[in-house]
Motif scaffolding. Structure first.
Motif, mmCIF file in Angstrom:
data_model
loop_
_atom_site.group_PDB
_atom_site.id
_atom_site.type_symbol
_atom_site.label_atom_id
_atom_site.label_comp_id
_atom_site.label_asym_id
_atom_site.label_seq_id
_atom_site.Cartn_x
_atom_site.Cartn_y
_atom_site.Cartn_z
ATOM 1 N N LEU A 9 0.865 -1.189 0.000
ATOM 2 C CA LEU A 9 0.000 0.000 0.000
ATOM 3 C C LEU A 9 0.894 1.228 0.000
ATOM 4 O O LEU A 9 1.859 1.297 0.755
ATOM 5 C CB LEU A 9 -0.873 -0.029 1.254
ATOM 6 N N SER A 10 0.596 2.186 -0.874
ATOM 7 C CA SER A 10 1.440 3.384 -0.931
ATOM 8 C C SER A 10 0.578 4.599 -1.215
ATOM 9 O O SER A 10 -0.631 4.488 -1.404
ATOM 10 C CB SER A 10 2.484 3.240 -2.037
ATOM 11 N N GLU A 11 1.221 5.747 -1.236
ATOM 12 C CA GLU A 11 0.528 6.946 -1.692
ATOM 13 C C GLU A 11 0.412 6.864 -3.214
ATOM 14 O O GLU A 11 1.015 5.993 -3.844
ATOM 15 C CB GLU A 11 1.305 8.186 -1.203
ATOM 16 N N GLU A 12 -0.339 7.757 -3.828
ATOM 17 C CA GLU A 12 -0.774 7.584 -5.215
ATOM 18 C C GLU A 12 0.364 7.366 -6.230
ATOM 19 O O GLU A 12 1.217 8.222 -6.425
ATOM 20 C CB GLU A 12 -1.632 8.775 -5.642
ATOM 21 N N ILE A 13 0.312 6.210 -6.881
ATOM 22 C CA ILE A 13 1.295 5.830 -7.898
ATOM 23 C C ILE A 13 0.915 6.517 -9.211
ATOM 24 O O ILE A 13 -0.238 6.452 -9.621
ATOM 25 C CB ILE A 13 1.275 4.301 -8.130
ATOM 26 N N PRO A 14 1.890 7.174 -9.878
ATOM 27 C CA PRO A 14 1.554 7.784 -11.165
ATOM 28 C C PRO A 14 0.917 6.779 -12.120
ATOM 29 O O PRO A 14 1.382 5.648 -12.237
ATOM 30 C CB PRO A 14 2.916 8.250 -11.686
ATOM 31 N N SER A 15 -0.125 7.235 -12.770
ATOM 32 C CA SER A 15 -0.898 6.350 -13.636
ATOM 33 C C SER A 15 -0.026 5.666 -14.693
ATOM 34 O O SER A 15 -0.133 4.470 -14.913
ATOM 35 C CB SER A 15 -2.005 7.157 -14.304
ATOM 36 N N ARG A 16 0.857 6.460 -15.315
ATOM 37 C CA ARG A 16 1.619 5.918 -16.448
ATOM 38 C C ARG A 16 2.566 4.791 -16.028
ATOM 39 O O ARG A 16 3.086 4.066 -16.864
ATOM 40 C CB ARG A 16 2.408 7.041 -17.128
ATOM 41 N N VAL B 113 -2.759 13.738 -8.500
ATOM 42 C CA VAL B 113 -2.366 13.429 -9.878
ATOM 43 C C VAL B 113 -0.877 13.737 -10.060
ATOM 44 O O VAL B 113 -0.417 14.826 -9.724
ATOM 45 C CB VAL B 113 -3.200 14.264 -10.878
ATOM 46 N N GLU B 114 -0.154 12.761 -10.592
ATOM 47 C CA GLU B 114 1.306 12.888 -10.737
ATOM 48 C C GLU B 114 1.718 14.251 -11.281
ATOM 49 O O GLU B 114 1.216 14.702 -12.304
ATOM 50 C CB GLU B 114 1.842 11.820 -11.693
ATOM 51 N N ASP B 115 2.624 14.898 -10.572
ATOM 52 C CA ASP B 115 3.216 16.126 -11.101
ATOM 53 C C ASP B 115 4.510 16.366 -10.353
ATOM 54 O O ASP B 115 4.504 16.749 -9.196
ATOM 55 C CB ASP B 115 2.257 17.307 -10.900
ATOM 56 N N ASP B 116 5.599 16.106 -11.018
ATOM 57 C CA ASP B 116 6.880 16.294 -10.368
ATOM 58 C C ASP B 116 7.293 17.741 -10.516
ATOM 59 O O ASP B 116 7.122 18.341 -11.566
ATOM 60 C CB ASP B 116 7.919 15.352 -10.967
ATOM 61 N N LEU B 122 16.377 27.434 -8.797
ATOM 62 C CA LEU B 122 16.848 27.068 -7.454
ATOM 63 C C LEU B 122 17.664 25.777 -7.463
ATOM 64 O O LEU B 122 18.231 25.391 -6.451
ATOM 65 C CB LEU B 122 15.658 26.879 -6.503
ATOM 66 N N GLY B 123 17.726 25.121 -8.596
ATOM 67 C CA GLY B 123 18.382 23.818 -8.627
ATOM 68 C C GLY B 123 17.667 22.847 -7.713
ATOM 69 O O GLY B 123 18.275 22.016 -7.054
ATOM 70 N N ALA B 124 16.343 22.986 -7.656
ATOM 71 C CA ALA B 124 15.562 22.179 -6.721
ATOM 72 C C ALA B 124 14.610 21.277 -7.482
ATOM 73 O O ALA B 124 14.126 21.634 -8.559
ATOM 74 C CB ALA B 124 14.767 23.082 -5.783
ATOM 75 N N ALA B 125 14.341 20.107 -6.908
ATOM 76 C CA ALA B 125 13.425 19.168 -7.561
ATOM 77 C C ALA B 125 12.782 18.275 -6.515
ATOM 78 O O ALA B 125 13.366 18.011 -5.462
ATOM 79 C CB ALA B 125 14.171 18.321 -8.582
ATOM 80 N N GLY B 126 11.588 17.834 -6.811
ATOM 81 C CA GLY B 126 10.912 16.917 -5.906
ATOM 82 C C GLY B 126 9.864 16.132 -6.647
ATOM 83 O O GLY B 126 9.521 16.446 -7.794
ATOM 84 N N LEU B 127 9.360 15.079 -6.008
ATOM 85 C CA LEU B 127 8.303 14.263 -6.606
ATOM 86 C C LEU B 127 7.020 14.457 -5.817
ATOM 87 O O LEU B 127 7.065 14.666 -4.605
ATOM 88 C CB LEU B 127 8.696 12.786 -6.579
ATOM 89 N N GLY B 128 5.914 14.386 -6.500
ATOM 90 C CA GLY B 128 4.653 14.547 -5.791
ATOM 91 C C GLY B 128 3.488 14.595 -6.747
ATOM 92 O O GLY B 128 3.491 13.913 -7.770
ATOM 93 N N TRP B 129 2.534 15.429 -6.403
ATOM 94 C CA TRP B 129 1.309 15.505 -7.201
ATOM 95 C C TRP B 129 0.817 16.949 -7.287
ATOM 96 O O TRP B 129 1.170 17.792 -6.467
ATOM 97 C CB TRP B 129 0.172 14.722 -6.540
#
Lengths: 693, 288
Positions: A9-16, B113-116, B122-129
């Protein structure tokens, strides 16, 4: 026999990434189970936005016992060595067996490796899977050092109904999981897969990806009523990965937006909002869209529909503004902005590219006898829309806006069409244009890109291809196989190379023309192998064999036909036998040529032919060889290969009955020449030495 | 439940205050996003725990529309939360904050919804939605992986609420200038337009028509030299502030349309170099 259920179980996995993850989980589980010596009947995996699930059927309760023989020192070895061995294996001298070998007598002990309970192995496998899993992009979270696609939230690990605990990423595996994030947030326990899937459903989660997809597809049809959704498999796939409990709803589009071009309306719908555009019975865009929510709501989705309609309205209002703004000035005007946009730092501006495309496409048009005025006009305008506000906001509309704007300012239909279609094929395997001006411009664009980058030493390496040159290469090959014209690539590349003002650009590294063309050509041939394997399923060795004998400046159309006929030949017995014969012939020749220090060319002397089999082979080769050559020259590969196939029985009989290495020197030499003649004849069609059989 | 602009801000302040956040004021220099506030950029680096929340007016000169576009603003407002290390239940806490301001996640079909996220300057990056409510993006949710080119350890969770969009969704309106800013039934009701439209008009005119590009180029050079000097003097906070100034000046030049593609990349590289040096200095002195 028992079942293993493992949920991540995880937080939302990207659809693609979801489908790939499902496949990877299956492969990893199978590999690890096999390595551990655990048999199973079936491995199934499932994925939703929040979970990855594995279920394995019919695992044994423990692995089988294994006997392991441990060899010690020789009987007459020093006592210290013997004591050392006894200590390591943990037995006394009397319990030892003696192994009698040709090298002497050795101490030996057979240890029984007891089978391990499966439930002790599974936690290790679970952790290995988590550790070896590879996401396209993964991340760390909190103060943990593990990584996953998004933070992990829990594990279910149940074997034969019992929890098999392990800990990973600060979480302890249990038999407890969660349903839908909002509709059923409370946790529940599960005992096996059937129980798990049923409870998930009661907690508003459809576990099976395909089932969710079917529900969405049907749901959209249901809300569409007498309308139907625009076909879009990719969108269906994507939405399937965005919801655990699909609920379909229908929204409206304000009537005053409906006079915008169709793509301008559907792009924000599909790409930005993941809506399904709806069409009426005459395939026109209807003022409605389908949208998939992830929840059932007390107001039956009213708030959701209102919200989504509002968002779409804002986007379409922007689009309408850009539509008007962009057309205040003629399309040509945007070319001014292209002067400050770089194509590449060392290859000049986009406008300079446009100028090169005008010349190159006009040259190609003249060569194939097409109307060059249409092509040059289209070339001049083909990149203009890149500077428009609409394309700036919706990059997916490049080319499409160019076509609309061109149409509206009175350009010819062919010109407008070529502006859009010069980007085709948009994806690998996508449609290629069915109009000569579009084809010419599309080819010119890719020729210019490929030769430019290769000339300054930029080519794809490994996974790095920042300028999408592989796609350009594949596109160029697909375009070359059009049904209107066929041109030798090297000549086109030469024109493209000459189109660059190299002395002005003075790139830091510049290959000369011959080298640049040869680099692109080699690269294209590599792409061509992929193209044929994916397209018509031709094995790489067939392509190699054809390229091996193709004349210096072939067209791709020529090569495709050759490979296709070779595919057919090699599918049948004739081809396989000829290949066997070829291999025998060339093996013999190789050995004998080395021995004799001479090369056999195939000058057979009829006087020295004795047996009927070699006479027959010679007669047939002499008859067919020139015919085959003629057919090849005319591009009639099918006939050439058919003639080649007729040689087979004579070849077979020759090898059955005739001994090449006879004592009589003139006979032997003549037979070697006969083999060389056979080799030469076969080479007219393909380089058989490249074939793997 | 009240949904006017300032009530929502107050409720968010209240909510995040109870989560142990330091409630800060906006950074008092022009920035393009709440992330640029040193309380996020610098504090995201280094080992120490940190929780903060604040409103950050954010300037995007290129998005100026003379106060005429219902959705685009020269200056919008972000509500920024940074939680370091990211709590295991940060998604749940975030959803609770939505309920706290009266946004029911079920009624609005809230989705991750995926959006990195990436900030080249800033030379900054992260993963999230991006978090959706009724199809509208209302929050950017990011797990910082690197800042100033340095890996974040521990990882922070950054929540950036787009206040205008969020509150437009709550109020169910389509034009940002119609948002009620304070109590619409109070003694002196004000809309977003009353408070901010003049600024939108005038700053759009400034950046699109009257901005003196050569002067701004000079200002950029000055900010850059000052930043470099301050880095040598080991004064990380003033140095970083000049990095922010350079970043905003670059945004102005970009909006004015005077940068070619190469120049643009070059300017981004120069700001990133400053940001990287500031972050490096911050790390060396283990302020984290």
């Amino acid at each position: 026999m028992a079942e293993w259920l493992f949920e991540i179980l995880s937080e939302e996995i990207p659809s693609r990434m979801q489908k790939g993850a499902m496949e990877q989980l299956k492969t990893l589980a199978e590999t690890h189970l096999q390595e551990a010596g655990l048999s199973f009947t079936q491995v199934r995996t499932f994925v939703t936005p929040r979970r990855l699930t594995l279920v394995v059927d019919d695992l044994p309760l423990q692995t089988a016992d294994r006997l392991e023989e441990k060899k010690g020192p020789r009987l007459d070895a020093p006592q210290t060595a013997i004591d050392g061995f006894l200590k390591t294996v943990g037995i006394t001298r009397d319990e030892c067996e003696v192994l009698d070998t040709p090298k002497g007598k050795f101490l030996c002990v057979t240890k029984k490796e007891r089978g391990q309970p499966t439930q002790e192995i599974l936690p290790r496998i679970a952790v290995s899977i988590l550790e070896s899993f590879r996401w396209p992009k993964s991340m760390r979270w909190g103060d943990l050092s593990v990584s996953w696609v998004r933070p992990l939230r829990g594990f279910v690990n149940v074997f034969e109904g019992n929890v098999v605990p392990f800990s990973y990423a600060g979480l302890i595996a249990s038999n407890t999981t969660q349903g839908h994030r909002f509709l059923a947030p409370k946790t529940f326990t599960v005992t096996n897969f059937q129980d798990y899937a049923e409870k998930l459903r009661r907690h508003f989660v459809i576990l099976d990806w395909q089932e969710r997809r079917n529900l969405i597809q049907q749901g959209i049809l249901d809300v569409a009523k007498d309308l139907k959704p625009l076909e879009d498999e990719a969108l269906l796939d994507e939405v399937t990965g965005l919801v655990e409990w699909p609920v379909s709803l229908k929204g409206k589009v304000d009537a005053h937006f409906m006079n915008l071009p169709r793509e301008v309306i559907t792009t924000p719908m599909r790409v930005h909002q993941r809506y399904f555009p709806l069409l009426d019975s005459s395939e026109n865009l209807a003022p409605f869209f389908g949208v998939i929510a992830n929840v059932e709501t007390p107001d039956h989705g009213r708030t959701i529909v209102t919200g989504n309609e509002r968002v779409l309205r804002a986007r379409l209002a922007d689009a309408q503004f850009f539509w008007k703004q962009d057309q205040k000035l003629p399309l040509d005007h945007f070319n001014v902005s292209l002067k400050t946009r770089l194509f590449h730092q060392q290859l000049g501006s986009l406008f300079e590219k446009v100028e090169r495309l005008v010349k190159l496409s006009s040259k190609i048009a003249q060569k194939v006898g097409a109307d060059s005025s249409v092509v040059t006009r289209a070339a001049l305008l083909c990149k203009a829309d890149l500077a428009s506000q609409m394309v700036n906001e919706f990059p997916e509309l490049q080319g499409i806006m160019g076509r609309y704007y061109a149409q509206n300012q009175g350009e010819s239909p062919e010109t407008a069409r070529a502006i859009e279609e010069h980007y085709w094929p948009k994806v690998s395997g996508g449609a290629i244009p069915d109009a000569t001006p579009s084809l010419i411009l599309a080819m010119a664009d890719r020729l210019d890109t490929l030769i430019g980058f290769f000339a300054i030493g930029i080519s794809p390496t490994g996974s790095k291809d920042p300028f999408a040159l592989r796609r350009a290469g594949l596109g160029l090959i697909a375009l070359s196989l059009n049904s209107y014209f066929s041109l030798p690539m090297t000549e086109l590349l030469s024109w493209a190379y000459d189109g660059y003002p190299w002395s002005e650009l003075s790139p830091s590294l510049l290959k000369n023309k011959e080298e640049a063309i040869s680099d692109v050509w080699k690269f294209l041939l590599e792409r061509f192998k992929f193209f044929l394997r994916d397209g018509q399923g031709s094995p790489y060795d067939h392509v190699d064999a054809v390229i091996g004998v193709a004349h210096t400046n072939p067209t791709f159309l020529d090569l495709v036909l050759r490979v296709k006929t070779l595919d057919q030949l090699m599918d049948g017995k004739d081809g396989q036998n000829l290949l066997t014969a070829y291999k025998r012939a060339s093996n013999i020749l190789k050995i004998e040529e080395e021995k004799d220090k001479k090369h056999y060319e195939g000058q057979v002397s009829a006087d020295h032919l004795t047996s009927s089999e070699e006479k027959a082979l010679f007669a047939n080769l002499s008859e067919k060889s020139p015919l085959i050559q003629e057919f090849i020259a005319k591009g009639n590969f099918v006939q050439a290969v058919q003639d080649l196939a007729t040689l087979r029985p004579f070849v077979d009989q020759f090898f059955d009955k005739v001994i090449v290495n006879t004592e009589e020197v003139p006979l032997r030499q003549n037979r070697l020449h006969l083999l060389a003649f056979l080799r030469k004849t076969l080479h007219q069609v393909a380089d058989f030495s490249k074939l793997e059989g | 439940m009240k949904t006017d602009f300032q009530t929502i801000i107050l409720k968010l302040q209240e909510f995040w205050s109870l989560q142990g956040c330091v409630i800060l004021q906006p950074y008092d220099a022009e920035v393009g996003a709440g992330t640029f506030h040193p309380a996020t950029t610098l504090k995201a680096l280094g080992p120490k725990s940190w929780r903060a929340a604040y409103v950050q007016p954010s300037r995007r000169p290129g998005d100026g529309r003379y106060g005429e576009n219902p959705n685009r603003l020269y200056r919008h407002h972000q509500y920024q939360v940074i939680l370091k290390p990211s709590p295991i239940d940060v998604q749940d806490i975030y959803l609770e904050s939505l309920r706290h301001i009266g946004l029911d996640p079920i009624l609005h079909d809230v989705r991750f919804v995926e959006d990195d996220w990436e900030s080249p300057t800033l030379g900054a990056a992260g993963l999230g939605w991006e978090v959706w409510a009724g199809g509208q993006e209302v929050t950017q949710f990011t797990y910082f992986q690197q800042v100033g080119g340095f890996p974040c350890n521990p990882v922070s969770a950054e929540l950036t609420y787009g206040l205008e969009r969020l509150i437009m969704t709550l109020q169910g309106i389509e034009n940002v200038y119609d948002l009620t800013w304070n109590d619409p039934n109070g003694p002196s009701p004000m809309t977003y337009g009353d408070v901010a439209q003049q600024m939108e008009r005038e700053f759009s005119a400034f950046s699109f028509e009257y901005l003196d590009a050569p002067m701004i180029f000079r200002h950029f050079e000055d900010a850059e030299s000052m930043c470099t000097l301050l880095i040598h003097k080991q004064l990380v906070l003033p140095a970083y502030e000049h990095c922010l100034k350079a970043s905003h000046l670059f945004n102005l030049l970009d909006a004015r349309g005077v940068l070619s593609v190469t120049e643009r990349a070059n300017f981004i590289g120069r700001v990133r170099a400053l940001a990287r040096q500031c972050c490096e200095l911050w790390m060396e002195n283990s302020h984290g």
